[in-house]
Write a protein that holds these residues in place. Structure first.
Motif, PDB file in Angstrom:
ATOM      1  N   ARG A 149      11.911  -2.805  -5.075  1.00 47.19           N
ATOM      2  CA  ARG A 149      10.894  -3.839  -5.271  1.00 47.19           C
ATOM      3  C   ARG A 149      10.563  -4.562  -3.974  1.00 47.19           C
ATOM      4  NH1 ARG A 149      11.042  -9.451  -6.442  1.00 47.19           N
ATOM      5  NH2 ARG A 149       9.174 -10.101  -7.589  1.00 47.19           N
ATOM      6  N   ALA A 150      11.590  -4.910  -3.202  1.00 48.35           N
ATOM      7  CA  ALA A 150      11.363  -5.663  -1.966  1.00 48.35           C
ATOM      8  C   ALA A 150      10.485  -4.888  -0.995  1.00 48.35           C
ATOM      9  CB  ALA A 150      12.703  -6.024  -1.319  1.00 48.35           C
ATOM     10  N   THR A 151      10.726  -3.600  -0.857  1.00 51.21           N
ATOM     11  CA  THR A 151       9.913  -2.781   0.037  1.00 51.21           C
ATOM     12  C   THR A 151       8.483  -2.696  -0.475  1.00 51.21           C
ATOM     13  OG1 THR A 151      11.849  -1.492   0.704  1.00 51.21           O
ATOM     14  CG2 THR A 151       9.686  -0.499   1.114  1.00 51.21           C
ATOM     15  N   GLY A 152       8.322  -2.491  -1.767  1.00 50.58           N
ATOM     16  CA  GLY A 152       6.981  -2.423  -2.349  1.00 50.58           C
ATOM     17  C   GLY A 152       6.196  -3.691  -2.112  1.00 50.58           C
ATOM     18  N   LEU A 153       6.831  -4.820  -2.347  1.00 50.26           N
ATOM     19  CA  LEU A 153       6.148  -6.099  -2.141  1.00 50.26           C
ATOM     20  C   LEU A 153       5.833  -6.340  -0.676  1.00 50.26           C
ATOM     21  CD1 LEU A 153       8.115  -8.389  -4.621  1.00 50.26           C
ATOM     22  CD2 LEU A 153       5.825  -7.411  -4.925  1.00 50.26           C
ATOM     23  N   ALA A 154       6.731  -5.919   0.223  1.00 50.82           N
ATOM     24  CA  ALA A 154       6.492  -6.078   1.659  1.00 50.82           C
ATOM     25  C   ALA A 154       5.304  -5.234   2.110  1.00 50.82           C
ATOM     26  CB  ALA A 154       7.747  -5.711   2.448  1.00 50.82           C
ATOM     27  N   VAL A 155       5.209  -4.010   1.596  1.00 55.24           N
ATOM     28  CA  VAL A 155       4.081  -3.137   1.931  1.00 55.24           C
ATOM     29  C   VAL A 155       2.771  -3.772   1.466  1.00 55.24           C
ATOM     30  CG1 VAL A 155       2.989  -0.928   1.336  1.00 55.24           C
ATOM     31  CG2 VAL A 155       5.392  -0.989   2.018  1.00 55.24           C
ATOM     32  N   ILE A 156       2.774  -4.264   0.240  1.00 56.41           N
ATOM     33  CA  ILE A 156       1.567  -4.900  -0.306  1.00 56.41           C
ATOM     34  C   ILE A 156       1.166  -6.103   0.546  1.00 56.41           C
ATOM     35  CG2 ILE A 156       0.678  -6.242  -2.261  1.00 56.41           C
ATOM     36  CD1 ILE A 156       2.372  -4.339  -4.078  1.00 56.41           C
ATOM     37  N   GLN A 157       2.111  -6.958   0.845  1.00 52.82           N
ATOM     38  CA  GLN A 157       1.814  -8.156   1.629  1.00 52.82           C
ATOM     39  C   GLN A 157       1.297  -7.794   3.022  1.00 52.82           C
ATOM     40  OE1 GLN A 157       5.182 -10.726   2.331  1.00 52.82           O
ATOM     41  NE2 GLN A 157       3.880 -12.423   2.957  1.00 52.82           N
ATOM     42  N   HIS A 158       1.941  -6.824   3.654  1.00 56.95           N
ATOM     43  CA  HIS A 158       1.536  -6.422   5.006  1.00 56.95           C
ATOM     44  C   HIS A 158       0.100  -5.890   5.015  1.00 56.95           C
ATOM     45  CE1 HIS A 158       1.682  -4.651   9.001  1.00 56.95           C
ATOM     46  NE2 HIS A 158       1.283  -3.506   8.472  1.00 56.95           N
ATOM     47  N   LEU A 159      -0.201  -4.995   4.090  1.00 54.22           N
ATOM     48  CA  LEU A 159      -1.532  -4.392   4.084  1.00 54.22           C
ATOM     49  C   LEU A 159      -2.610  -5.375   3.643  1.00 54.22           C
ATOM     50  CD1 LEU A 159      -0.666  -0.816   2.843  1.00 54.22           C
ATOM     51  CD2 LEU A 159      -1.360  -1.525   5.143  1.00 54.22           C
ATOM     52  N   GLN A 160      -2.289  -6.273   2.735  1.00 51.49           N
ATOM     53  CA  GLN A 160      -3.267  -7.300   2.373  1.00 51.49           C
ATOM     54  C   GLN A 160      -3.557  -8.209   3.562  1.00 51.49           C
ATOM     55  OE1 GLN A 160      -1.433  -8.895  -1.230  1.00 51.49           O
ATOM     56  NE2 GLN A 160      -2.982  -7.873  -2.474  1.00 51.49           N
ATOM     57  N   GLY A 161      -2.536  -8.496   4.353  1.00 50.95           N
ATOM     58  CA  GLY A 161      -2.742  -9.307   5.558  1.00 50.95           C
ATOM     59  C   GLY A 161      -3.619  -8.593   6.570  1.00 50.95           C
ATOM     60  N   ARG A 162      -3.348  -7.307   6.787  1.00 52.80           N
ATOM     61  CA  ARG A 162      -4.181  -6.522   7.709  1.00 52.80           C
ATOM     62  C   ARG A 162      -5.617  -6.466   7.224  1.00 52.80           C
ATOM     63  NH1 ARG A 162      -1.932  -0.730   9.089  1.00 52.80           N
ATOM     64  NH2 ARG A 162      -4.075  -0.597   9.870  1.00 52.80           N
ATOM     65  N   ALA A 197      -8.686   2.959   3.906  1.00 57.40           N
ATOM     66  CA  ALA A 197      -9.751   1.961   3.991  1.00 57.40           C
ATOM     67  C   ALA A 197      -9.681   1.160   5.291  1.00 57.40           C
ATOM     68  CB  ALA A 197      -9.671   1.009   2.793  1.00 57.40           C
ATOM     69  N   LEU A 198      -8.501   1.047   5.869  1.00 53.80           N
ATOM     70  CA  LEU A 198      -8.319   0.266   7.092  1.00 53.80           C
ATOM     71  C   LEU A 198      -8.516   1.084   8.361  1.00 53.80           C
ATOM     72  CD1 LEU A 198      -5.259  -1.834   5.952  1.00 53.80           C
ATOM     73  CD2 LEU A 198      -7.520  -2.734   6.537  1.00 53.80           C
ATOM     74  N   GLU A 199      -8.733   2.386   8.229  1.00 53.39           N
ATOM     75  CA  GLU A 199      -8.954   3.216   9.413  1.00 53.39           C
ATOM     76  C   GLU A 199     -10.249   2.783  10.098  1.00 53.39           C
ATOM     77  OE1 GLU A 199      -8.970   7.313   8.346  1.00 53.39           O
ATOM     78  OE2 GLU A 199      -6.809   7.402   8.131  1.00 53.39           O
ATOM     79  N   PRO A 200     -10.233   2.797  11.446  1.00 51.78           N
ATOM     80  CA  PRO A 200     -11.454   2.405  12.164  1.00 51.78           C
ATOM     81  C   PRO A 200     -12.585   3.391  12.010  1.00 51.78           C
ATOM     82  CG  PRO A 200      -9.641   2.908  13.702  1.00 51.78           C
ATOM     83  CD  PRO A 200      -9.144   3.110  12.310  1.00 51.78           C
ATOM     84  N   ALA A 210      -7.199  -8.600   5.271  1.00 48.97           N
ATOM     85  CA  ALA A 210      -7.827  -9.912   5.417  1.00 48.97           C
ATOM     86  C   ALA A 210      -8.256 -10.150   6.869  1.00 48.97           C
ATOM     87  CB  ALA A 210      -6.876 -11.007   4.948  1.00 48.97           C
ATOM     88  N   SER A 211      -7.400  -9.778   7.807  1.00 55.81           N
ATOM     89  CA  SER A 211      -7.734  -9.947   9.227  1.00 55.81           C
ATOM     90  C   SER A 211      -8.914  -9.092   9.646  1.00 55.81           C
ATOM     91  CB  SER A 211      -6.524  -9.585  10.097  1.00 55.81           C
ATOM     92  OG  SER A 211      -5.472 -10.491   9.881  1.00 55.81           O
ATOM     93  N   ALA A 212      -9.018  -7.906   9.030  1.00 51.12           N
ATOM     94  CA  ALA A 212     -10.097  -6.978   9.388  1.00 51.12           C
ATOM     95  C   ALA A 212     -11.357  -7.185   8.557  1.00 51.12           C
ATOM     96  CB  ALA A 212      -9.608  -5.542   9.219  1.00 51.12           C
ATOM     97  N   GLY A 213     -11.286  -8.066   7.567  1.00 48.10           N
ATOM     98  CA  GLY A 213     -12.439  -8.302   6.704  1.00 48.10           C
ATOM     99  C   GLY A 213     -12.724  -7.137   5.774  1.00 48.10           C
ATOM    100  N   ASP A 232      -1.494   4.332   0.520  1.00 49.69           N
ATOM    101  CA  ASP A 232      -2.258   5.399   1.154  1.00 49.69           C
ATOM    102  C   ASP A 232      -3.766   5.130   1.099  1.00 49.69           C
ATOM    103  OD1 ASP A 232       0.182   6.570   1.629  1.00 49.69           O
ATOM    104  OD2 ASP A 232      -0.007   8.060   0.032  1.00 49.69           O
ATOM    105  N   GLU A 233      -4.248   4.678  -0.042  1.00 45.83           N
ATOM    106  CA  GLU A 233      -5.669   4.311  -0.183  1.00 45.83           C
ATOM    107  C   GLU A 233      -6.031   3.164   0.769  1.00 45.83           C
ATOM    108  OE1 GLU A 233      -6.541   3.082  -4.176  1.00 45.83           O
ATOM    109  OE2 GLU A 233      -7.598   4.934  -4.562  1.00 45.83           O
ATOM    110  N   SER A 234      -5.156   2.191   0.852  1.00 41.83           N
ATOM    111  CA  SER A 234      -5.408   1.020   1.693  1.00 41.83           C
ATOM    112  C   SER A 234      -5.435   1.406   3.162  1.00 41.83           C
ATOM    113  CB  SER A 234      -4.353  -0.051   1.445  1.00 41.83           C
ATOM    114  OG  SER A 234      -4.394  -0.482   0.104  1.00 41.83           O
ATOM    115  N   LEU A 235      -4.501   2.253   3.578  1.00 46.63           N
ATOM    116  CA  LEU A 235      -4.497   2.709   4.966  1.00 46.63           C
ATOM    117  C   LEU A 235      -5.776   3.465   5.294  1.00 46.63           C
ATOM    118  CD1 LEU A 235      -0.769   3.786   5.339  1.00 46.63           C
ATOM    119  CD2 LEU A 235      -1.897   1.853   6.475  1.00 46.63           C
TER     120      LEU A 235
END
Length: 69
Positions: free
Chosen positions: A8-21, A66-69, A23-26, A61-64
């Motif tokens: 659970r901790a890893t899953g939540l950390a991944v979610i938080q990290h990617l949501q932060g990225r 979407a975040l690709e330049p 948000a920063s990238a719009g 994987d979907e989020s990554l």
């Protein structure tokens, strides 16, 4: 960031990290999978948490993508 999500901790950390990225990238991401609520705590084969770990990995994987330049 291609690794197995096995707790659970890893899953939540991944979610938080990617949501932060995102948000920063719009970038708008779809909602991450909700945490399961029906676990009995007996370590069943096919536990609801195993499904959540897989769902978070797919969301990652979907989020990554979407975040690709």
């Amino acid at each position: 960031m291609d690794f197995a999500i096995e707790d659970r901790a890893t899953g939540l950390a991944v979610i938080q990290h990617l949501q932060g990225r995102a948000a920063s990238a719009g970038v708008a991401l779809r909602e991450p999978p909700p945490e399961p609520v029906g676990c009995c705590g007996r370590g069943c084969n096919g536990c609801v948490w195993e499904g959540w770990f897989s769902a978070v990995a797919y969301w990652r994987d979907e989020s990554l993508f979407a975040l690709e330049p």
